[in-house]
Design a protein around this motif. Structure first.
Motif, PDB file in Angstrom:
ATOM      1  N   PRO A   4      -8.290  11.866  -5.890  1.00  0.00           N
ATOM      2  CA  PRO A   4      -9.356  10.871  -6.033  1.00  0.00           C
ATOM      3  C   PRO A   4      -9.380  10.303  -7.446  1.00  0.00           C
ATOM      4  O   PRO A   4      -9.307  11.045  -8.422  1.00  0.00           O
ATOM      5  CB  PRO A   4     -10.629  11.666  -5.748  1.00  0.00           C
ATOM      6  N   GLY A   5      -9.435   8.988  -7.544  1.00  0.00           N
ATOM      7  CA  GLY A   5      -9.501   8.326  -8.840  1.00  0.00           C
ATOM      8  C   GLY A   5      -8.168   8.040  -9.497  1.00  0.00           C
ATOM      9  O   GLY A   5      -8.124   7.395 -10.544  1.00  0.00           O
ATOM     10  N   ASP A   6      -7.066   8.507  -8.935  1.00  0.00           N
ATOM     11  CA  ASP A   6      -5.749   8.207  -9.507  1.00  0.00           C
ATOM     12  C   ASP A   6      -5.471   6.713  -9.379  1.00  0.00           C
ATOM     13  O   ASP A   6      -5.863   6.076  -8.402  1.00  0.00           O
ATOM     14  CB  ASP A   6      -4.635   8.975  -8.789  1.00  0.00           C
ATOM     15  N   GLY A   7      -4.794   6.153 -10.362  1.00  0.00           N
ATOM     16  CA  GLY A   7      -4.407   4.747 -10.331  1.00  0.00           C
ATOM     17  C   GLY A   7      -2.943   4.610  -9.957  1.00  0.00           C
ATOM     18  O   GLY A   7      -2.164   5.557 -10.105  1.00  0.00           O
ATOM     19  N   LEU A   8      -2.557   3.440  -9.465  1.00  0.00           N
ATOM     20  CA  LEU A   8      -1.181   3.194  -9.047  1.00  0.00           C
ATOM     21  C   LEU A   8      -0.661   1.912  -9.675  1.00  0.00           C
ATOM     22  O   LEU A   8      -1.390   0.934  -9.797  1.00  0.00           O
ATOM     23  CB  LEU A   8      -1.086   3.058  -7.527  1.00  0.00           C
ATOM     24  N   ILE A  66       5.502   2.710  -8.144  1.00  0.00           N
ATOM     25  CA  ILE A  66       6.479   3.067  -9.174  1.00  0.00           C
ATOM     26  C   ILE A  66       5.897   3.989 -10.241  1.00  0.00           C
ATOM     27  O   ILE A  66       6.635   4.603 -10.995  1.00  0.00           O
ATOM     28  CB  ILE A  66       7.104   1.820  -9.840  1.00  0.00           C
ATOM     29  N   TRP A  67       4.560   4.080 -10.295  1.00  0.00           N
ATOM     30  CA  TRP A  67       3.938   4.933 -11.308  1.00  0.00           C
ATOM     31  C   TRP A  67       2.560   5.356 -10.836  1.00  0.00           C
ATOM     32  O   TRP A  67       1.820   4.566 -10.271  1.00  0.00           O
ATOM     33  CB  TRP A  67       3.809   4.164 -12.619  1.00  0.00           C
ATOM     34  N   ARG A  68       2.243   6.597 -11.070  1.00  0.00           N
ATOM     35  CA  ARG A  68       0.917   7.120 -10.758  1.00  0.00           C
ATOM     36  C   ARG A  68       0.232   7.464 -12.073  1.00  0.00           C
ATOM     37  O   ARG A  68       0.819   8.097 -12.942  1.00  0.00           O
ATOM     38  CB  ARG A  68       1.037   8.373  -9.900  1.00  0.00           C
ATOM     39  N   VAL A  69      -1.010   7.051 -12.207  1.00  0.00           N
ATOM     40  CA  VAL A  69      -1.802   7.358 -13.398  1.00  0.00           C
ATOM     41  C   VAL A  69      -2.874   8.344 -12.977  1.00  0.00           C
ATOM     42  O   VAL A  69      -3.732   8.027 -12.160  1.00  0.00           O
ATOM     43  CB  VAL A  69      -2.454   6.082 -13.986  1.00  0.00           C
ATOM     44  N   ARG A  70      -2.784   9.540 -13.500  1.00  0.00           N
ATOM     45  CA  ARG A  70      -3.754  10.570 -13.135  1.00  0.00           C
ATOM     46  C   ARG A  70      -5.129  10.226 -13.701  1.00  0.00           C
ATOM     47  O   ARG A  70      -5.245   9.718 -14.804  1.00  0.00           O
ATOM     48  CB  ARG A  70      -3.339  11.922 -13.703  1.00  0.00           C
ATOM     49  N   PRO A  77      12.254   0.016   1.879  1.00  0.00           N
ATOM     50  CA  PRO A  77      11.669   1.360   1.821  1.00  0.00           C
ATOM     51  C   PRO A  77      12.750   2.429   1.918  1.00  0.00           C
ATOM     52  O   PRO A  77      13.749   2.258   2.614  1.00  0.00           O
ATOM     53  CB  PRO A  77      10.757   1.416   3.054  1.00  0.00           C
ATOM     54  N   ARG A  78      12.527   3.518   1.224  1.00  0.00           N
ATOM     55  CA  ARG A  78      13.430   4.679   1.285  1.00  0.00           C
ATOM     56  C   ARG A  78      12.607   5.913   1.607  1.00  0.00           C
ATOM     57  O   ARG A  78      11.481   6.054   1.148  1.00  0.00           O
ATOM     58  CB  ARG A  78      14.151   4.861  -0.042  1.00  0.00           C
ATOM     59  N   ARG A  79      13.229   6.775   2.349  1.00  0.00           N
ATOM     60  CA  ARG A  79      12.566   8.019   2.770  1.00  0.00           C
ATOM     61  C   ARG A  79      11.997   8.746   1.546  1.00  0.00           C
ATOM     62  O   ARG A  79      12.661   8.903   0.541  1.00  0.00           O
ATOM     63  CB  ARG A  79      13.570   8.887   3.496  1.00  0.00           C
ATOM     64  N   GLY A  80      10.734   9.147   1.648  1.00  0.00           N
ATOM     65  CA  GLY A  80      10.084   9.890   0.577  1.00  0.00           C
ATOM     66  C   GLY A  80       9.287   9.035  -0.398  1.00  0.00           C
ATOM     67  O   GLY A  80       8.473   9.557  -1.154  1.00  0.00           O
ATOM     68  N   GLN A  81       9.507   7.718  -0.416  1.00  0.00           N
ATOM     69  CA  GLN A  81       8.758   6.831  -1.309  1.00  0.00           C
ATOM     70  C   GLN A  81       7.297   6.778  -0.905  1.00  0.00           C
ATOM     71  O   GLN A  81       6.959   6.952   0.265  1.00  0.00           O
ATOM     72  CB  GLN A  81       9.266   5.385  -1.206  1.00  0.00           C
ATOM     73  N   LEU A  82       6.450   6.483  -1.874  1.00  0.00           N
ATOM     74  CA  LEU A  82       5.069   6.142  -1.561  1.00  0.00           C
ATOM     75  C   LEU A  82       4.988   4.630  -1.457  1.00  0.00           C
ATOM     76  O   LEU A  82       5.532   3.912  -2.293  1.00  0.00           O
ATOM     77  CB  LEU A  82       4.122   6.628  -2.661  1.00  0.00           C
ATOM     78  N   ARG A  83       4.339   4.125  -0.396  1.00  0.00           N
ATOM     79  CA  ARG A  83       4.173   2.688  -0.177  1.00  0.00           C
ATOM     80  C   ARG A  83       2.703   2.381   0.060  1.00  0.00           C
ATOM     81  O   ARG A  83       1.969   3.184   0.634  1.00  0.00           O
ATOM     82  CB  ARG A  83       4.966   2.211   1.044  1.00  0.00           C
ATOM     83  N   VAL A  84       2.284   1.195  -0.380  1.00  0.00           N
ATOM     84  CA  VAL A  84       0.932   0.696  -0.174  1.00  0.00           C
ATOM     85  C   VAL A  84       1.028  -0.491   0.773  1.00  0.00           C
ATOM     86  O   VAL A  84       1.869  -1.373   0.577  1.00  0.00           O
ATOM     87  CB  VAL A  84       0.292   0.265  -1.508  1.00  0.00           C
TER      88      VAL A  84
END
Length: 93
Positions: free
Chosen positions: A7-11, A83-87, A19-26
Motif C-alpha cells: 500500500p502506498g508504493d509508487g510506480l 520499470i521502477w517501484r518506489v517504496r 509483455p514478458r513472463r514475470g513482468q508487472l503490467r498496469v
C-alpha cells in the motif's frame, strides 16, 4: 510468493512493448474501465494483430483479488510496463 507491491508504493511505467513472463503490467480493468490493475504477466501469445497476456495476481487469495481467471486474457495495447517501484516511506515516531 508475497505481493511485490505494498500500500502506498509508487510506480514508474512505460507504455507499450511486448509483455514478458514475470513482468508487472498496469492496464485498465476489462470489467470496469475506470479502475486500473497491476498484475504479473503469465503466459503471452503474440500474433500479427498484437500480443495478449495472462494477468496473474501475486496474492490470489486476497479479498477482492481478480485476474485472468475471472476476466480472461488482456491486450498488450494500452498496457504499461512497470520499470521502477518506489517504496512508500516509513516514518518513525
Amino acid at each position: 510468493m508475497r505481493p511485490a507491491l505494498g500500500p502506498g508504493d509508487g510506480l514508474v511505467t512505460v507504455r507499450g512493448g511486448t509483455p514478458r513472463r514475470g513482468q508487472l503490467r498496469v492496464f485498465r480493468d476489462p470489467r470496469r474501465s475506470s479502475r486500473w490493475l497491476v498484475k504479473r504477466v503469465g503466459d503471452v501469445y503474440s500474433s500479427e494483430r498484437g500480443a495478449i497476456f495472462e494477468a496473474r495476481s501475486d496474492n490470489p487469495r486476497a479479498p477482492g483479488a481478480a485476474d485472468s481467471h475471472e476476466f480472461g486474457w488482456v491486450s498488450a495495447a494500452g498496457s504499461y510496463r512497470v520499470i521502477w517501484r518506489v517504496r512508500r516511506a516509513k516514518f518513525r515516531r
